[in-house]
Design a protein around this motif. Structure first.
Motif, PDB file in Angstrom:
ATOM      1  N   PHE A   1      12.803 -56.503  11.794  1.00  0.00           N
ATOM      2  CA  PHE A   1      13.644 -55.891  10.769  1.00  0.00           C
ATOM      3  C   PHE A   1      13.791 -56.848   9.595  1.00  0.00           C
ATOM      4  O   PHE A   1      14.090 -58.031   9.782  1.00  0.00           O
ATOM      5  N   SER A   2      13.549 -56.338   8.414  1.00  0.00           N
ATOM      6  CA  SER A   2      13.757 -57.089   7.178  1.00  0.00           C
ATOM      7  C   SER A   2      13.042 -58.443   7.192  1.00  0.00           C
ATOM      8  O   SER A   2      13.583 -59.463   6.791  1.00  0.00           O
ATOM      9  N   GLY A   3      11.792 -58.412   7.700  1.00  0.00           N
ATOM     10  CA  GLY A   3      10.949 -59.603   7.681  1.00  0.00           C
ATOM     11  C   GLY A   3      11.227 -60.634   8.761  1.00  0.00           C
ATOM     12  O   GLY A   3      10.692 -61.732   8.707  1.00  0.00           O
ATOM     13  N   LYS A   4      12.053 -60.271   9.756  1.00  0.00           N
ATOM     14  CA  LYS A   4      12.384 -61.231  10.806  1.00  0.00           C
ATOM     15  C   LYS A   4      12.323 -60.558  12.180  1.00  0.00           C
ATOM     16  O   LYS A   4      12.601 -59.385  12.319  1.00  0.00           O
ATOM     17  N   TYR A   5      11.968 -61.374  13.184  1.00  0.00           N
ATOM     18  CA  TYR A   5      12.019 -60.909  14.563  1.00  0.00           C
ATOM     19  C   TYR A   5      13.473 -60.853  14.998  1.00  0.00           C
ATOM     20  O   TYR A   5      14.281 -61.710  14.657  1.00  0.00           O
ATOM     21  N   ARG A   6      13.790 -59.828  15.793  1.00  0.00           N
ATOM     22  CA  ARG A   6      15.162 -59.640  16.274  1.00  0.00           C
ATOM     23  C   ARG A   6      15.111 -59.238  17.747  1.00  0.00           C
ATOM     24  O   ARG A   6      14.066 -58.898  18.274  1.00  0.00           O
TER      25      ARG A   6
ATOM     26  N   MET B   1       8.425 -48.535  -9.487  1.00  0.00           N
ATOM     27  CA  MET B   1       8.736 -49.547  -8.496  1.00  0.00           C
ATOM     28  C   MET B   1       7.525 -50.440  -8.308  1.00  0.00           C
ATOM     29  O   MET B   1       6.401 -49.985  -8.385  1.00  0.00           O
ATOM     30  N   ASP B   2       7.767 -51.694  -8.003  1.00  0.00           N
ATOM     31  CA  ASP B   2       6.654 -52.607  -7.762  1.00  0.00           C
ATOM     32  C   ASP B   2       6.370 -52.715  -6.261  1.00  0.00           C
ATOM     33  O   ASP B   2       7.137 -52.202  -5.436  1.00  0.00           O
ATOM     34  N   ASP B   3       5.264 -53.374  -5.910  1.00  0.00           N
ATOM     35  CA  ASP B   3       4.848 -53.488  -4.511  1.00  0.00           C
ATOM     36  C   ASP B   3       5.896 -54.190  -3.647  1.00  0.00           C
ATOM     37  O   ASP B   3       6.148 -53.787  -2.513  1.00  0.00           O
ATOM     38  N   ARG B   4       6.517 -55.250  -4.169  1.00  0.00           N
ATOM     39  CA  ARG B   4       7.512 -56.004  -3.394  1.00  0.00           C
ATOM     40  C   ARG B   4       8.717 -55.127  -3.071  1.00  0.00           C
ATOM     41  O   ARG B   4       9.224 -55.142  -1.960  1.00  0.00           O
ATOM     42  N   GLN B   5       9.159 -54.348  -4.041  1.00  0.00           N
ATOM     43  CA  GLN B   5      10.303 -53.465  -3.803  1.00  0.00           C
ATOM     44  C   GLN B   5       9.973 -52.449  -2.707  1.00  0.00           C
ATOM     45  O   GLN B   5      10.783 -52.187  -1.819  1.00  0.00           O
ATOM     46  N   PHE B   6       8.768 -51.886  -2.758  1.00  0.00           N
ATOM     47  CA  PHE B   6       8.341 -50.928  -1.736  1.00  0.00           C
ATOM     48  C   PHE B   6       8.314 -51.590  -0.361  1.00  0.00           C
ATOM     49  O   PHE B   6       8.838 -51.060   0.617  1.00  0.00           O
ATOM     50  N   ARG B   7       7.699 -52.784  -0.276  1.00  0.00           N
ATOM     51  CA  ARG B   7       7.625 -53.498   1.008  1.00  0.00           C
ATOM     52  C   ARG B   7       9.010 -53.818   1.548  1.00  0.00           C
ATOM     53  O   ARG B   7       9.279 -53.666   2.739  1.00  0.00           O
ATOM     54  N   ASN B   8       9.887 -54.264   0.680  1.00  0.00           N
ATOM     55  CA  ASN B   8      11.255 -54.592   1.112  1.00  0.00           C
ATOM     56  C   ASN B   8      11.974 -53.356   1.636  1.00  0.00           C
ATOM     57  O   ASN B   8      12.683 -53.421   2.638  1.00  0.00           O
ATOM     58  N   ALA B   9      11.791 -52.233   0.954  1.00  0.00           N
ATOM     59  CA  ALA B   9      12.426 -50.987   1.416  1.00  0.00           C
ATOM     60  C   ALA B   9      11.878 -50.572   2.778  1.00  0.00           C
ATOM     61  O   ALA B   9      12.636 -50.185   3.668  1.00  0.00           O
TER      62      ALA B   9
ATOM     63  N   GLY C   1      10.712 -52.508   5.013  1.00  0.00           N
ATOM     64  CA  GLY C   1      11.198 -53.489   5.976  1.00  0.00           C
ATOM     65  C   GLY C   1      12.606 -53.205   6.476  1.00  0.00           C
ATOM     66  O   GLY C   1      13.063 -53.803   7.447  1.00  0.00           O
ATOM     67  N   LYS C   2      13.307 -52.292   5.825  1.00  0.00           N
ATOM     68  CA  LYS C   2      14.655 -51.919   6.257  1.00  0.00           C
ATOM     69  C   LYS C   2      14.630 -50.945   7.430  1.00  0.00           C
ATOM     70  O   LYS C   2      15.666 -50.604   7.974  1.00  0.00           O
ATOM     71  N   PHE C   3      13.434 -50.510   7.818  1.00  0.00           N
ATOM     72  CA  PHE C   3      13.286 -49.653   8.986  1.00  0.00           C
ATOM     73  C   PHE C   3      12.983 -50.559  10.175  1.00  0.00           C
ATOM     74  O   PHE C   3      11.912 -51.160  10.255  1.00  0.00           O
ATOM     75  N   ALA C   4      13.939 -50.700  11.090  1.00  0.00           N
ATOM     76  CA  ALA C   4      13.738 -51.541  12.271  1.00  0.00           C
ATOM     77  C   ALA C   4      12.684 -50.908  13.175  1.00  0.00           C
ATOM     78  O   ALA C   4      12.721 -49.702  13.433  1.00  0.00           O
ATOM     79  N   THR C   5      11.739 -51.721  13.628  1.00  0.00           N
ATOM     80  CA  THR C   5      10.676 -51.211  14.492  1.00  0.00           C
ATOM     81  C   THR C   5      10.495 -52.121  15.696  1.00  0.00           C
ATOM     82  O   THR C   5      10.911 -53.274  15.693  1.00  0.00           O
ATOM     83  N   GLY C   6       9.829 -51.589  16.687  1.00  0.00           N
ATOM     84  CA  GLY C   6       9.322 -52.420  17.758  1.00  0.00           C
ATOM     85  C   GLY C   6       8.095 -53.146  17.236  1.00  0.00           C
ATOM     86  O   GLY C   6       7.636 -52.896  16.119  1.00  0.00           O
ATOM     87  N   VAL C   7       7.581 -54.051  18.037  1.00  0.00           N
ATOM     88  CA  VAL C   7       6.389 -54.806  17.654  1.00  0.00           C
ATOM     89  C   VAL C   7       5.311 -54.522  18.686  1.00  0.00           C
ATOM     90  O   VAL C   7       5.566 -54.574  19.888  1.00  0.00           O
TER      91      VAL C   7
END
Length: 155
Positions: free
Chosen positions: A145-150, A1-9, A11-17
């Protein structure tokens, strides 16, 4: 797997900020982080993860304490400022104090900690913080989540 794939995966974990703050020689330093979690109830411990390249790493190492400020839904701008996405010079950021630590007003939780351990893992250092004080507000959280504020959906 490459770095982008790891980061994207990851990012699928929703977190607080959060914004992590510390103070060195009377100057407050901060950074936005979503790598934060509780570790233990007895004793009360949390962990933050700081990139080895981040200036904040040396600041926390020097001060041996930090605060974690869990942001409210209306604090997206604070997140962006401390993530370096907006210029701080244009804004007059006021810090409150909780005990002897700086905190962000309006955060839904302010948690102050003393560093109890630091562990270098990969390209990050994990700081274990012994919780010394907590203040909470009743408000909705800012979510990432997934690179965006929600925001949470209204029920």
């Amino acid at each position: 797997m490459d770095d982008r794939q790891f980061r994207n995966a990851m990012g699928k974990f929703a977190t607080g900020v959060t914004v992590v703050l510390t103070e060195v020689e009377g100057h407050v330093h901060g950074m936005t982080a979503n790598a934060f979690m509780s570790v233990s109830l007895h004793p009360k411990l949390v962990v933050i993860s700081i990139d080895e390249r981040a200036q904040m790493l040396g600041k926390i190492t020097e001060s041996n304490k930090f605060s974690v400020n869990i942001l409210a839904a209306d604090q997206k701008e604070m997140s962006m400022i401390f993530a370096g996405q907006m210029k701080q010079e244009d804004r007059n950021i006021v810090f409150n104090r909780l005990g002897d630590a700086p905190v962000l007003p309006g955060a839904i939780a302010q948690i102050t900690c003393e560093v109890s351990a630091a562990h270098k893992e990969g390209d990050h250092t994990l700081f274990i913080g012994k919780v010394t004080n907590i203040h909470m507000e009743d408000s909705e959280p800012l979510i990432y989540f997934s690179g965006k504020y929600r925001q949470l959906a209204k029920e």
